[in-house]
Design an enzyme around this catalytic site. Structure first.
Site, PDB file in Angstrom:
ATOM      1  N   HIS A 168       0.884  -1.156   0.000  1.00 19.10           N
ATOM      2  CA  HIS A 168       0.000   0.000   0.000  1.00 19.10           C
ATOM      3  C   HIS A 168       0.929   1.213   0.000  1.00 19.10           C
ATOM      4  O   HIS A 168       2.084   1.117   0.421  1.00 19.10           O
ATOM      5  CB  HIS A 168      -0.906   0.020   1.229  1.00 19.10           C
ATOM      6  CG  HIS A 168      -1.905  -1.101   1.221  1.00 19.10           C
ATOM      7  ND1 HIS A 168      -1.946  -2.066   2.190  1.00 19.10           N
ATOM      8  CD2 HIS A 168      -2.880  -1.396   0.335  1.00 19.10           C
ATOM      9  CE1 HIS A 168      -2.922  -2.928   1.899  1.00 19.10           C
ATOM     10  NE2 HIS A 168      -3.496  -2.543   0.781  1.00 19.10           N
TER      11      HIS A 168
ATOM     12  N   ASP B 224       2.450   1.647   3.256  1.00 14.78           N
ATOM     13  CA  ASP B 224       3.400   0.605   3.670  1.00 14.78           C
ATOM     14  C   ASP B 224       4.805   1.037   3.238  1.00 14.78           C
ATOM     15  O   ASP B 224       5.786   0.797   3.939  1.00 14.78           O
ATOM     16  CB  ASP B 224       3.113  -0.744   2.972  1.00 14.78           C
ATOM     17  CG  ASP B 224       1.810  -1.380   3.423  1.00 14.78           C
ATOM     18  OD1 ASP B 224       1.479  -1.289   4.616  1.00 14.78           O
ATOM     19  OD2 ASP B 224       1.123  -1.978   2.560  1.00 14.78           O
TER      20      ASP B 224
HETATM   21  C1  XUL Z   1      -8.847  -6.465   0.934  1.00 13.89           C
HETATM   22  C2  XUL Z   1      -7.694  -6.809   0.118  1.00 13.89           C
HETATM   23  C3  XUL Z   1      -6.586  -5.824   0.104  1.00 13.89           C
HETATM   24  C4  XUL Z   1      -5.991  -5.622  -1.241  1.00 13.89           C
HETATM   25  C5  XUL Z   1      -4.923  -4.574  -1.326  1.00 13.89           C
HETATM   26  O1  XUL Z   1      -9.841  -7.416   0.967  1.00 13.89           O
HETATM   27  O2  XUL Z   1      -7.645  -7.863  -0.465  1.00 13.89           O
HETATM   28  O3  XUL Z   1      -5.614  -6.211   1.013  1.00 13.89           O
HETATM   29  O4  XUL Z   1      -5.435  -6.802  -1.703  1.00 13.89           O
HETATM   30  O5  XUL Z   1      -5.381  -3.320  -1.061  1.00 13.89           O
END
Ligand code: XUL
Ligand code: MN
Length: 343
Positions: A48, A51
């Site tokens: 992210h 992150d």
């Molecule tokens: C949420 C999910 C997230 C995405 C990345 O359900 O899967 O972790 O993969 O934002």
């Protein structure tokens, strides 16, 4: 030995807090996680934006780039790559009502700011993929947003990203619900329709997560196949899920072995990964797991993929053909059961 490259995100090793209870495990630093990821056989890290650049809201654009370069140094040190960057558009007070589809224009602007910064971070980390998990792009109260305008707002947001950077690729990660009640982009078919409506469909693809498909009442292998058929499967989040309840992110294959086998079968048969795509794992350790064994769910998921690759290798295609010709699908089904259950 797997034919695939594997990735996971730092959030996949977490302290164990859930909606009903606090953290139960110690916090592990990002660097330690990267070191362990390497050790257990991962090749890439999923990010992210925050992150890669913690406290992103407190920094200006240049500071964000500089902080991303620090993160890149850690990756380089351990010989790890960045797979993608995903703007985290669900935690901030400005995204309470969603990001791109928020009813508040200031909030939509903030969502774009996070999206542009995610692209900057991806460039610093040396990757060209932006994942959009459209967490709150939907409704809790069905009448609170115009559904057509909302779909158009998602398309518009993606167009702005494509125009901001001519090399970046956008992968829509579909999920039908949670945290919203009704998502505007619940399945791979929706993602690909959105792709085709953007200014550059060749740069907009999809990420399929097994658990999300199951939550939509769909078969993850068929969702994977649909995206592959359209040349749009640019990442996967393999995991598992016991039925249509909250998003569980269980280790891959632990709930439905046949369904897991079919996911690996379609990936192997179509040479998934030949354009550098990763097998991403989006798995969550059980809350009961102790600190010293808190990577086990990732290790188990890799092992499941490898064991199922072996099963695919041993799959008797001529017997399958024989069953198809005889239209004896009971025999074919039993063959699959035996393949999966015999050592
Ligand atoms: C949420 C999910 C997230 C995405 C990345 O359900 O899967 O972790 O993969 O934002
Ligand atoms: Mn995911």
């Amino acid at each position: 030995m797997s034919m695939f490259k594997f990735s996971a995100g730092p959030w996949n090793v977490h302290e164990g807090a859930d909606a009903f209870g606090p953290a139960v495990r110690k916090t592990i630093t990002f660097e330690k996680k990267v070191e362990m990821f390497k050790k257990i056989g991962l090749d890439g890290v999923q990010f992210h934006d925050d992150d890669a650049v913690p406290e992103i809201n407190e920094l200006n654009d240049a500071q964000i780039r500089a902080r991303a370069r620090e993160t890149k140094k850690i990756l380089d040190h351990y010989g790890m790559a960045a797979e993608f960057v995903a703007p985290r558009l669900w935690m901030d007070p400005r995204t309470i009502d969603g990001g791109y589809t928020s009813n508040n224009p200031k909030d939509r602007e903030y969502a774009m700011w996070r999206s542009y910064r995610s692209i900057d971070i991806a460039n610093e980390l040396g990757c060209d993929k932006i994942v959009l998990w459209l967490a709150r792009e939907g409704t809790m109260c069905a009448e609170s947003k115009d559904p057509i305008q909302s779909v158009n707002r998602i398309i518009e947001a993606i167009n702005k990203m494509l125009e901001y950077d001519k090399n970046i690729k956008v992968l829509v990660e579909t999920k039908p619900n949670e945290p919203v009640d009704r998502s505007f982009c619940p399945t791979i078919g929706h993602a690909l329709a959105i792709s085709s409506a953007t200014v550059d469909p060749s740069r907009v693809g999809a990420l399929l997560e097994s658990a999300h498909a199951i939550l939509a009442g769909l078969d993850p292998a068929n969702e994977i196949a649909f995206a592959l058929a359209m040349g749009k499967l640019w990442s996967v989040h393999l995991n598992d899920q016991n039925g249509m309840k909250y998003d569980q992110d269980k280790a891959f294959g632990v709930e439905n072995l046949r369904q897991a086998f079919n996911q690996i079968k379609v990936l192997v048969e179509n040479n998934y990964g030949s354009n550098g795509e990763y097998v991403g794992l989006d798995v969550k350790a059980m809350r009961t797991q102790k600190d010293e064994a808190c990577y086990r769910h990732i290790e188990n998921s890799i092992k499941m993929v490898e064991m199922l690759e072996e099963k695919v290798k041993n799959f008797d295609y001529s017997y399958q053909q024989q069953c198809i010709e005889a239209r004896d699908y009971e025999a074919l089904e039993m063959y699959i059961m035996e393949l999966l259950m015999k050592g």
